[in-house]
Design a protein around this motif. Structure first.
Motif: not given
Length: 290
Positions: A1-13
């Motif tokens: 299975m290939l990585l799929n970043p959805e449903p995560l959204q990256a952000d800086a904090a």
């Protein structure tokens, strides 16, 4: 299975004096918060497969730990368990979230339990450890390895040299295979990308050099005796990084703890079988609701 970043959204904090890379499910976030903590040498992207199964029920908070992936390391390089826990607690406060449950993998499981012991998870109803690194390394390795790791942190060129070695795909594949897990090309590429970053390698080494879980199980035994909380320890029987038997040993030592050995899975069980996390968490939360 290939990585799929959805449903995560990256952000800086920003929190605790560090700049973090944090992945979250997109709003609206009316769902209860679930915190996912990766292990040493990994990143929040290791939860990408599981996120698709968890997002319908939970609002996910998935940070890269200090010194890993896109998150700053500590300026002095002292990445101890208590300090890491304080940093994650500061992140939770800055993000204004209080998780109802936490899933921790390997060293992330020890971090999860330290957070709970420190009172940083006041609303947590359940804790799930996957292949938890909850005991010191046995025998001579437990004494020698931290000393060696601390010595290696004093070699400035080492992370750069290791990153050069990681540019060889076969080397990364051998490293992944050595965990007892069998991952797809996408997951292996994730680790290859991480291992090409000298800062990530330095952060992982600093964590190994200063990590001490010796007080953890005795403290948990006392706390659980007076303040029961649903806790599950699950571990892959094929794990060659943290022996499966360790989780069973810890589970027997902690009152009321559930123990789930995972057949045909290795140390990276959540990446081999992403739906497994949701299944185990459903069982654990059902217990918490009784």
């Amino acid at each position: 299975m290939l990585l799929n970043p959805e449903p995560l959204q990256a952000d800086a904090a920003a929190a605790g004096g560090l700049r973090w890379c944090v992945r979250r499910t997109p709003p609206p976030d009316a769902r209860p918060c679930l915190l996912l903590l990766h292990g040493t040498g990994s990143s929040g992207l290791s939860w990408a497969g599981s996120a698709a199964h968890l997002a319908p029920t939970y609002s996910l908070l998935v940070p890269d730990l200090p010194g890993h992936g896109g998150t700053d390391g500590f300026a002095d390089g002292v990445a101890s368990l208590p300090r890491m826990a304080r940093a994650v607690a500061a992140l939770l406060q800055a993000q204004q979230v209080s998780p109802v449950a936490v899933v921790g993998h390997s060293a992330g499981a020890a971090l999860m339990l330290r957070l709970w012991l420190d009172g940083a998870l006041p609303d947590a109803r359940a804790l799930l450890s996957l292949n938890g690194a909850l005991l010191p390394l046995p025998g001579v390795a437990g004494t020698v390895f931290p000393v060696l790791a601390r010595a290696l942190t004093r070699v400035p060129m080492l992370p750069w040299l290791a990153a050069q070695a990681a540019s060889q795909p076969r080397a990364v594949q051998r490293l992944v295979d050595s965990t007892g897990s069998r991952l797809g090309a996408g997951e292996v590429a994730h680790y290859q990308g991480l291992l090409r970053q000298p800062s990530h390698l330095a952060g992982a080494l600093q964590m190994m050099a200063h990590w001490d879980v010796t007080p953890l199980v005795p403290a948990l035994r006392q706390r659980l005796a007076r303040d029961p909380l649903p806790l599950m320890l699950a571990a892959g029987r094929r794990d060659t990084t943290v022996p499966c038997a360790q989780s069973g040993q810890v589970a027997r030592a902690l009152p009321g703890t559930l123990w789930r050995p995972l057949e045909r899975l290795g140390h990276l069980a959540h990446e081999e079988a992403p739906a497994l996390v949701a299944d185990l968490l459903w069982e654990l939360m059902l217990r918490a609701s009784r």
